[in-house]
Design an enzyme around this catalytic site. Structure first.
Site, PDB file in Angstrom:
ATOM      1  CG  ASP A  36      11.212 -38.140 -51.857  1.00  0.00           C
ATOM      2  OD1 ASP A  36      10.746 -38.958 -53.118  1.00  0.00           O
ATOM      3  OD2 ASP A  36      10.450 -37.716 -51.443  1.00  0.00           O
ATOM      4  CG  ASP A  62      12.147 -48.115 -52.710  1.00  0.00           C
ATOM      5  OD1 ASP A  62      11.682 -47.976 -51.519  1.00  0.00           O
ATOM      6  OD2 ASP A  62      12.222 -48.620 -53.985  1.00  0.00           O
ATOM      7  CB  VAL A  63      12.633 -45.794 -48.262  1.00  0.00           C
ATOM      8  CG1 VAL A  63      13.290 -44.644 -47.796  1.00  0.00           C
ATOM      9  CG2 VAL A  63      10.818 -45.877 -48.250  1.00  0.00           C
ATOM     10  CG  ASN A  89       7.426 -37.791 -43.603  1.00  0.00           C
ATOM     11  OD1 ASN A  89       6.816 -37.501 -43.062  1.00  0.00           O
ATOM     12  ND2 ASN A  89       7.798 -37.489 -45.167  1.00  0.00           N
ATOM     13  CE1 TYR A 155      -1.136 -42.896 -44.837  1.00  0.00           C
ATOM     14  CE2 TYR A 155      -2.790 -43.113 -43.573  1.00  0.00           C
ATOM     15  CZ  TYR A 155      -1.748 -42.379 -44.362  1.00  0.00           C
ATOM     16  OH  TYR A 155      -1.331 -41.732 -43.804  1.00  0.00           O
ATOM     17  CE  LYS A 159       0.831 -43.472 -41.815  1.00  0.00           C
ATOM     18  NZ  LYS A 159       2.308 -42.797 -42.593  1.00  0.00           N
ATOM     19  CB  THR A 190       1.231 -33.273 -48.265  1.00  0.00           C
ATOM     20  OG1 THR A 190      -0.227 -34.577 -48.140  1.00  0.00           O
ATOM     21  CG2 THR A 190       1.316 -32.812 -47.243  1.00  0.00           C
TER      22      THR A 190
END
Length: 257
Positions: A36, A62-63, A89, A155, A159, A190
C-alpha cells in the site's frame, strides 16, 4: 488450495477489504506481504497480524508503477521463498464531482489503479507462481462491473474491465496451473466508501448508502473461499448483503465459443 504454509501479496492492504483479507489469510496460516502507499495503515495491518500469531511484512508500493509492483511481489519470494496468492485489491473511485465534471486526471487515475494495475500485477505474478507449481489470483472487481453504475461510470468501466479480464484468463488453470477469479461486492463499509459519502454530501449529492451494508470481513471470507476451491477459475463471485452468486462465463464442454 491449502492456505497454510503459502505466501500471499495483498494490495490496498492498509485498510478495508485488503486489511480484512490479509488478516484472514494470515489466520489460515499464510505469510502475507501487505502492499500500500499508506505506511501507517500498512504497519497497523502487520501489527494486527503479528499480534494474532501470524507472519506479515509491509511494502510501500504504488501498484501502477512497474518497479513498485515487481518489488512487492519479489518481497514474497525473498522473504518467504514463494508466491502462491495475489489479491489485486487496491482501488479508488472518481468521487464527487463525478464524471465528466471531475478533472480528467482523476478519471485516468481510476483506470490506472482499478484496471491497469490489476493487469500489471497479474502479469508479473504469473512466472513467480509457476516456479512453485502455480497459484491463485483474486481480483477485486465490483457489482458495478456487472451492472450499470450511474453514480460512477468510470469506476464501473474499470471494474467491468477487471471482470472481463478475469473471465478471459480461465485457460490459465490448464496452461499455467494458476486460477484467476474476481470478487464483485456490493457496497462495503470501508474508509474509502465513507470518505466518498462525505465528499458527496459536501457537493450536495444525496447519500447512496443502502440500508444494509456489507462488512469487509464478509468479503475476506469470500476471497478465502475462492482461494480454497480448486474448481473455481475464470469466474466472478458476486457478494450482496443477502448472499453470494457465482458468475461463471466458461463455455460448456464441447462448446465452440
Amino acid at each position: 488450495m491449502e492456505i497454510k504454509g503459502k505466501a500471499g501479496v495483498i494490495t490496498g492492504g492498509s485498510s478495508g477489504i485488503g486489511r480484512a483479507t490479509a488478516e484472514r489469510l494470515a489466520k489460515e496460516g499464510a505469510a502475507i506481504v501487505v502492499a500500500d502507499l499508506d505506511e501507517a495503515g500498512g504497519a497497523e495491518t502487520v501489527k494486527r497480524i503479528e499480534s494474532a500469531g501470524g507472519r506479515a511484512v509491509f511494502v510501500k508500493a504504488d501498484v501502477t508503477k512497474l518497479e513498485d509492483a515487481r518489488r512487492m511481489l519479489d518481497t514474497a519470494m525473498s522473504k518467504y521463498g514463494r508466491l502462491d496468492i495475489l489479491h489485486n485489491n487496491a482501488g479508488i473511485g472518481v468521487g464527487a464531482p463525478g464524471y465528466p465534471d471531475a478533472p480528467p486526471e482523476r478519471w485516468h487515475l481510476v483506470i490506472e489503479i482499478d484496471l491497469q494495475a490489476v493487469i500489471l500485477g497479474t502479469g508479473l505474478a504469473a512466472p513467480l507462481m509457476q516456479k512453485n507449481g502455480g497459484g491463485v489470483i483474486i481480483n477485486t472487481a465490483s457489482m458495478a462491473g456487472l451492472y450499470p453504475h450511474r453514480q460512477d461510470a468510470v469506476y464501473g468501466a474499470a471494474k467491468g474491465g477487471v471482470v472481463n479480464f478475469t473471465h478471459s484468463l480461465a485457460s490459465w488453470e490448464a496452461e499455467r496451473k494458476i486460477r484467476v477469479n474476481c470478487i464483485c461486492p456490493g457496497i462495503v463499509d470501508t474508509p474509502l466508501v465513507r470518505r466518498g459519502l462525505e465528499l458527496a454530501k459536501q457537493h450536495g449529492i444525496k447519500s447512496w448508502m443502502p440500508s444494509k451494508i456489507i462488512q469487509p470481513e464478509e468479503i475476506a471470507d469470500a476471497v478465502v473461499s475462492l482461494v480454497r476451491d480448486d474448481s473455481m477459475f475464470g469466474c466472478s463471485l458476486e457478494v450482496r448483503p443477502t448472499g453470494r452468486q457465482i458468475v461463471d462465463p466458461r463455455p460448456a464442454p464441447g462448446s465452440r465459443r
